[in-house]
Design a protein around this motif. Structure first.
Motif, PDB file in Angstrom:
ATOM      1  N   LYS A 180      18.463   5.887  41.176  1.00  0.00           N
ATOM      2  CA  LYS A 180      19.786   6.014  41.745  1.00  0.00           C
ATOM      3  C   LYS A 180      19.718   5.603  43.204  1.00  0.00           C
ATOM      4  O   LYS A 180      18.675   5.696  43.831  1.00  0.00           O
ATOM      5  CB  LYS A 180      20.261   7.456  41.647  1.00  0.00           C
ATOM      6  N   GLY A 181      20.825   5.179  43.712  1.00  0.00           N
ATOM      7  CA  GLY A 181      20.838   4.793  45.115  1.00  0.00           C
ATOM      8  C   GLY A 181      22.181   4.233  45.520  1.00  0.00           C
ATOM      9  O   GLY A 181      23.147   4.295  44.771  1.00  0.00           O
ATOM     10  N   LEU A 182      22.214   3.724  46.728  1.00  0.00           N
ATOM     11  CA  LEU A 182      23.446   3.146  47.250  1.00  0.00           C
ATOM     12  C   LEU A 182      23.470   1.660  46.913  1.00  0.00           C
ATOM     13  O   LEU A 182      22.564   0.928  47.282  1.00  0.00           O
ATOM     14  CB  LEU A 182      23.511   3.333  48.766  1.00  0.00           C
ATOM     15  N   THR A 183      24.503   1.247  46.207  1.00  0.00           N
ATOM     16  CA  THR A 183      24.580  -0.174  45.854  1.00  0.00           C
ATOM     17  C   THR A 183      25.298  -0.939  46.949  1.00  0.00           C
ATOM     18  O   THR A 183      26.153  -0.413  47.654  1.00  0.00           O
ATOM     19  CB  THR A 183      25.318  -0.396  44.533  1.00  0.00           C
TER      20      THR A 183
ATOM     21  N   TYR B  68      34.949   5.386  48.635  1.00  0.00           N
ATOM     22  CA  TYR B  68      34.960   5.981  47.294  1.00  0.00           C
ATOM     23  C   TYR B  68      36.009   7.081  47.205  1.00  0.00           C
ATOM     24  O   TYR B  68      36.648   7.249  46.177  1.00  0.00           O
ATOM     25  CB  TYR B  68      33.575   6.551  46.950  1.00  0.00           C
TER      26      TYR B  68
ATOM     27  N   VAL C 104      35.343  12.293  43.377  1.00  0.00           N
ATOM     28  CA  VAL C 104      34.474  11.179  43.758  1.00  0.00           C
ATOM     29  C   VAL C 104      33.352  11.003  42.738  1.00  0.00           C
ATOM     30  O   VAL C 104      32.987   9.880  42.379  1.00  0.00           O
ATOM     31  CB  VAL C 104      33.881  11.413  45.159  1.00  0.00           C
TER      32      VAL C 104
ATOM     33  N   ARG D 122      32.566   7.585  40.590  1.00  0.00           N
ATOM     34  CA  ARG D 122      31.304   6.825  40.571  1.00  0.00           C
ATOM     35  C   ARG D 122      30.813   6.594  39.150  1.00  0.00           C
ATOM     36  O   ARG D 122      30.209   5.577  38.852  1.00  0.00           O
ATOM     37  CB  ARG D 122      30.245   7.541  41.401  1.00  0.00           C
ATOM     38  N   ASP D 123      31.103   7.578  38.250  1.00  0.00           N
ATOM     39  CA  ASP D 123      30.752   7.355  36.847  1.00  0.00           C
ATOM     40  C   ASP D 123      31.584   6.215  36.269  1.00  0.00           C
ATOM     41  O   ASP D 123      31.078   5.380  35.529  1.00  0.00           O
ATOM     42  CB  ASP D 123      30.978   8.638  36.036  1.00  0.00           C
TER      43      ASP D 123
ATOM     44  N   ALA E 197      32.793   3.766  37.913  1.00  0.00           N
ATOM     45  CA  ALA E 197      32.359   2.511  38.527  1.00  0.00           C
ATOM     46  C   ALA E 197      31.103   1.956  37.870  1.00  0.00           C
ATOM     47  O   ALA E 197      30.930   0.747  37.784  1.00  0.00           O
ATOM     48  CB  ALA E 197      32.113   2.725  40.011  1.00  0.00           C
ATOM     49  N   SER E 198      30.226   2.834  37.389  1.00  0.00           N
ATOM     50  CA  SER E 198      29.004   2.297  36.771  1.00  0.00           C
ATOM     51  C   SER E 198      29.172   2.061  35.276  1.00  0.00           C
ATOM     52  O   SER E 198      28.230   1.631  34.627  1.00  0.00           O
ATOM     53  CB  SER E 198      27.799   3.198  37.043  1.00  0.00           C
ATOM     54  N   ASP E 199      30.338   2.347  34.737  1.00  0.00           N
ATOM     55  CA  ASP E 199      30.564   2.138  33.308  1.00  0.00           C
ATOM     56  C   ASP E 199      31.278   0.805  33.080  1.00  0.00           C
ATOM     57  O   ASP E 199      32.439   0.661  33.430  1.00  0.00           O
ATOM     58  CB  ASP E 199      31.411   3.299  32.759  1.00  0.00           C
ATOM     59  N   PRO E 200      30.587  -0.184  32.485  1.00  0.00           N
ATOM     60  CA  PRO E 200      31.212  -1.505  32.308  1.00  0.00           C
ATOM     61  C   PRO E 200      32.464  -1.469  31.432  1.00  0.00           C
ATOM     62  O   PRO E 200      33.324  -2.334  31.530  1.00  0.00           O
ATOM     63  CB  PRO E 200      30.108  -2.323  31.614  1.00  0.00           C
TER      64      PRO E 200
ATOM     65  N   TYR F   2      38.489   0.835  37.165  1.00  0.00           N
ATOM     66  CA  TYR F   2      37.756   0.541  38.397  1.00  0.00           C
ATOM     67  C   TYR F   2      38.517  -0.474  39.242  1.00  0.00           C
ATOM     68  O   TYR F   2      38.752  -0.273  40.432  1.00  0.00           O
ATOM     69  CB  TYR F   2      36.370   0.010  38.010  1.00  0.00           C
TER      70      TYR F   2
END
Lengths: 153, 184
Positions: free
Chosen positions: B34-37, B136, B147, B151-152, B154-157, B163
């Protein structure tokens, strides 16, 4: 009188016949979740902490760079170094390295390569920005600064 | 003639299993991915040479960090918390021309972020975290979620539509400038 005399006549044994099953279940759990690290990290890795973490969704697209002070300071000095796979590299080698990593991916996915930057908190911005400039040149622009979770204050 | 029954002794099975279990317990590392993209800008060579875009001062939110990890926000030394910095950035992005000193609209607003070569990565991440949190939170408020939920998404295509909807008109413009070379 005889209130306390008799002990209950019950067997005091824990059944152990199901123990192997339980142990096997645990074993399979750990076998499945275990990930063997493919390279040993030779730099210090005390990751910074942040609140707005996002998951890396596609593992196959992720490649790692490690930056930090070498663990063997007597051998490599105290200055932060860049490690990829199992070797230390200089910023100028990054383009070549990115290209070999990209070649491992499918052609259509090459532009989506994600670089996970595992950088020690004490590293300085100078070396990191050199790496970033090279990554921009190599057209690997999606990056992720690895960080640990911190509760929002 | 009685045949010998082929029996595998299974008394030691538990021991073997325990041994394997211990091995995997010890070697397991929980993957921390995990991290900051961040999306880096195109390479410096690809930029058109004489494209000096004029950006109005009011549309820039300047954050500078020196080699002693001290902050300069909009030209003034800053010692407050990162939470307050996030709120400041939020107010700046969502100003919509109300305050003449602050941004015209979210599309023009740019958070400019400049570090020194001697700035530590720790401080850099703290400030980047604060800037991303500001954006965010704006996105999350727009969708009416927290928030963490955003973020969930945002990471879900598969939830790309939501998004994109939340980001509409408010691009995340965090510009990270080349670091200064002086240790000042």
């Amino acid at each position: 009188m005889s209130k306390f005399k008799k002990k209950a006549n019950v067997k005091q044994e824990i059944p152990t016949s199901s123990m192997p099953d339980v142990v096997f279940m645990l074993l399979f759990f750990f076998m499945v979740t275990t990930q063997m690290r493919d390279s040993s990290i030779m730099v210090k890795q005390k990751l910074p902490q942040a609140t707005q973490l996002r998951k890396l969704t596609r593992k196959s697209l992720v490649t790692y760079i490690y930056i930090g002070e070498p663990s063997k300071t007597d051998q490599f000095g105290k200055e932060p170094k860049i490690q990829v796979n199992d070797v230390f590299i200089e910023p100028k080698d990054i383009i070549q390295w990115v290209n070999t990593e990209k070649a491992k991916l499918d052609e259509i996915e090459r532009d989506q390569i994600t670089i996970s930057m595992k950088i020690d908190s004490d590293s300085k911005r100078g070396i990191i920005s050199d790496v970033e400039t090279e990554l921009r040149r190599a057209n690997a622009r999606i990056i992720n600064y690895s960080a640990g979770y911190k509760k929002e204050i | 003639m009685p045949r010998a029954t082929p029996d595998i002794p299974n008394a030691s099975m538990a021991d073997i299993a325990f041994l394997l279990l211990t091995f995997f317990l010890v070697t397991t590392t929980v993957a921390n991915d995990k991290g900051l993209t961040l999306l880096l800008p195109p390479p410096p060579e690809a930029m058109p040479p004489d494209q000096d875009v004029k950006i109005q001062e009011r549309n820039l939110f300047k954050i500078q960090i020196n080699s002693f990890d001290a902050l300069l926000v909009e030209g003034e030394p800053y010692t407050g918390s990162m939470r307050e910095l996030s709120d400041k950035i939020k107010a700046f992005v969502q100003n919509n021309g109300v305050d003449p000193e602050s941004s015209d609209n979210p599309e023009k607003a740019i958070v400019s972020f400049k570090a020194d070569r001697g700035t530590t990565h720790k401080k850099f991440i703290e400030v980047l975290d604060a800037a991303q949190r500001a954006y965010y939170e704006i996105y999350a408020e727009k969708l009416g979620v927290t928030v963490d939920q955003w973020r969930d998404i945002a990471s879900d295509p598969e939830r790309k539509a939501e998004y994109n909807k939340s980001r509409e008109g408010i691009p995340m413009q965090i510009s990270i400038a080349e670091p200064t070379k002086v240790g000042g």
